[in-house]
Design a protein around this motif. Structure first.
Motif, PDB file in Angstrom:
ATOM      1  N   LYS A   1     -51.774 -12.649-114.948  1.00 27.34           N
ATOM      2  CA  LYS A   1     -52.805 -12.122-114.050  1.00 27.34           C
ATOM      3  C   LYS A   1     -54.107 -12.905-114.230  1.00 27.34           C
ATOM      4  CE  LYS A   1     -50.820  -7.469-114.164  1.00 27.34           C
ATOM      5  NZ  LYS A   1     -51.029  -6.043-114.545  1.00 27.34           N
ATOM      6  N   PRO A   2     -54.888 -13.054-113.166  1.00 28.34           N
ATOM      7  CA  PRO A   2     -56.131 -13.856-113.234  1.00 28.34           C
ATOM      8  C   PRO A   2     -57.093 -13.417-114.329  1.00 28.34           C
ATOM      9  CG  PRO A   2     -55.598 -13.302-110.963  1.00 28.34           C
ATOM     10  CD  PRO A   2     -54.639 -12.527-111.821  1.00 28.34           C
ATOM     11  N   GLU A   3     -57.115 -12.120-114.652  1.00 31.06           N
ATOM     12  CA  GLU A   3     -58.093 -11.643-115.631  1.00 31.06           C
ATOM     13  C   GLU A   3     -57.819 -12.140-117.056  1.00 31.06           C
ATOM     14  OE1 GLU A   3     -55.689  -7.804-114.540  1.00 31.06           O
ATOM     15  OE2 GLU A   3     -56.249  -9.726-113.585  1.00 31.06           O
TER      16      GLU A   3
ATOM     17  N   ALA B   1     -56.971 -15.377-117.675  1.00 35.13           N
ATOM     18  CA  ALA B   1     -57.151 -16.833-117.701  1.00 35.13           C
ATOM     19  C   ALA B   1     -58.095 -17.229-118.835  1.00 35.13           C
ATOM     20  CB  ALA B   1     -57.709 -17.314-116.369  1.00 35.13           C
TER      21      ALA B   1
ATOM     22  N   LYS C   1     -49.237 -20.640-114.404  1.00 34.04           N
ATOM     23  CA  LYS C   1     -50.187 -19.554-114.640  1.00 34.04           C
ATOM     24  C   LYS C   1     -50.366 -19.303-116.140  1.00 34.04           C
ATOM     25  CE  LYS C   1     -49.319 -17.124-110.275  1.00 34.04           C
ATOM     26  NZ  LYS C   1     -48.803 -15.872-109.649  1.00 34.04           N
TER      27      LYS C   1
ATOM     28  N   ALA D   1     -52.775 -21.724-117.494  1.00 31.18           N
ATOM     29  CA  ALA D   1     -54.154 -21.340-117.190  1.00 31.18           C
ATOM     30  C   ALA D   1     -54.642 -20.248-118.122  1.00 31.18           C
ATOM     31  CB  ALA D   1     -54.257 -20.887-115.737  1.00 31.18           C
TER      32      ALA D   1
END
Length: 413
Positions: free
Chosen positions: A231-233, A235, A266, A269
């Motif tokens: 999930k982006p949070e 990164a 991902k 990242a």
């Protein structure tokens, strides 16, 4: 013309140096520095044939042979290489996770003393930790062509003896096999650790979990599943095992299998950098505000942080990422070394593994997994279907490229 008479390429480094001591310096000066130590020369040099060693180091045979010829001629040494030094060959090679080395070695001493008394000759055993072996024996695995280049029993963690070339040459042909009639705890059924083809014996697993620092996470929730880290949070908030430009293969393989190339990108990242697990423990217990809040590490190291109130050991819902501790035995040596193989796959070693937080396969070993916890193993179908060496190298290269591209993008902003 000793080079022609003795067929040096098919002789071991130990035999060559024993017959012609002056050659030792040539090995040391040309990529084999560990052979300056007598113990290393005796143990590893007794396995490595010159041909294999030169192939692994990408050294031209004719050039190296000329160096040996020259140094022997100048030293005025005359000797004869003694072939088949059976007493010098390794009966057991064990490359173990650090927490297992000392306790297994201590127990093994008693077994060896009893076996040697009955045999009348010594057993040659080399037990080293994965992080501390003096010569990168695993770098030579794919170059071995003959059974006598390998120990009678191999015990190790990881994928080096699951390489396609090794399996096709030494396992599928029946030269190496699993220990028969191994007792298995039925609680491990869901982990699929047991090899259905009977090629490899599994005695335990190294299990990777997450440790989350709630203070450093702030408003970001504690991850509960491996998929959460994509999930982006998350990164830039994750640390996994890594050294220079090599990152943990078992983590990359699981994300690739479950989420494909996009998932691996991902993950790249999410990962800020790589560390040794011991460094992770030190980092999480520091006061530095720059430490990423989520670390992926072996269960053994994670449990050392259990008393820290702001740290949470997360056993992911899908299961801890597991990779097996394997035993392989030469079929022709199974009866001769039966007591040793039964010890390695028996209850004493199982209890040692479980006590060190390595879930054990034997029924008398504590499973060492929290209630309701599972193990997440890639599966033997996946491992045997793929060329693991090439896959691991490719995934790591993709992982690095994604990280580097992210760093460049970050620099532009």
């Amino acid at each position: 013309m000793f080079l022609v008479q003795n067929n040096l390429l098919d002789s071991t480094i130990y035999d060559i140096v024993s017959a012609y001591p002056a050659t030792r310096e040539i090995f040391i000066q040309n990529g084999f520095a560990p052979f300056a130590e007598d113990r290393v020369l005796r143990q590893w040099g007794s396995l490595l044939k010159l041909r294999t060693a030169l192939q692994a180091k990408r050294i031209q045979e004719s050039w190296f042979l000329s160096l040996l010829q020259d140094v022997v001629g100048r030293a005025g040494q005359s000797g004869k290489i003694s072939q088949n030094r059976l007493c010098e060959r390794l009966h057991l090679l064990a490359l173990l996770p650090c927490p297992l080395k000392v306790p297994i070695e201590t127990e093994l001493t008693q077994v060896m003393e009893r076996m040697e008394a009955n045999r009348g000759n010594p057993l040659q055993v080399c037990i080293e930790s994965n992080a501390d072996h003096s010569i990168k024996f695993l770098d030579y695995v794919k170059f071995f062509t003959e059974p006598d280049e390998l120990p009678d029993i191999i015990l190790l963690t990881g994928f080096h003896f699951l390489l396609r070339s090794f399996v096709e040459r030494f396992v599928e042909t029946g030269i190496f096999t699993a220990v028969p009639n191994q007792a298995v705890n039925m609680r491990i059924t869901g982990s699929e650790l047991v090899d259905p083809d009977g090629h490899f014996s599994v005695i335990a697993a190294n299990a990777l979990v997450m440790v989350a620092d709630r203070r450093r996470l702030g408003q970001t929730p504690v991850p509960k599943r491996w998929g959460d880290l994509l999930k982006p949070e998350y990164a830039g908030k994750v640390v996994i095992r890594g050294h220079r430009e090599t990152f943990c293969d078992i983590v990359q393989l699981n994300y690739y299998k479950d989420y494909g190339p996009e998932g691996l990108a991902k993950l790249a990242a999410a990962v800020r950098y790589g560390l040794h697990p011991a460094e992770m423990v030190k980092e999480l217990t520091s006061r530095s505000a720059k430490v990423p809040p989520v670390h992926v590490m072996p269960y053994f190291f994670a449990r050392t942080l259990a008393d820290s109130p702001h740290l949470e050991l997360v056993w992911p819902e899908e299961g801890a990422l597991a990779y097996p501790i394997l035993v392989l035995v030469k079929r022709e040596k199974m009866k001769e070394l039966q007591e040793l193989t039964e010890f390695l796959t028996g209850p004493r070693v199982a209890r040692i593994c479980a006590a060190a937080s390595f879930p054990a396969v034997h029924p008398e070993g504590d499973w060492a997994v929290p209630p309701g916890g599972r193990l997440k193993w890639l599966g033997w179908d996946f491992v045997k279907k793929h060329d693991m060496e090439n896959l691991i190298e490719r995934l790591n290269a993709d992982f690095l490229r994604t990280r580097q591209a992210g760093e460049r993008e970050g620099g532009k902003q």
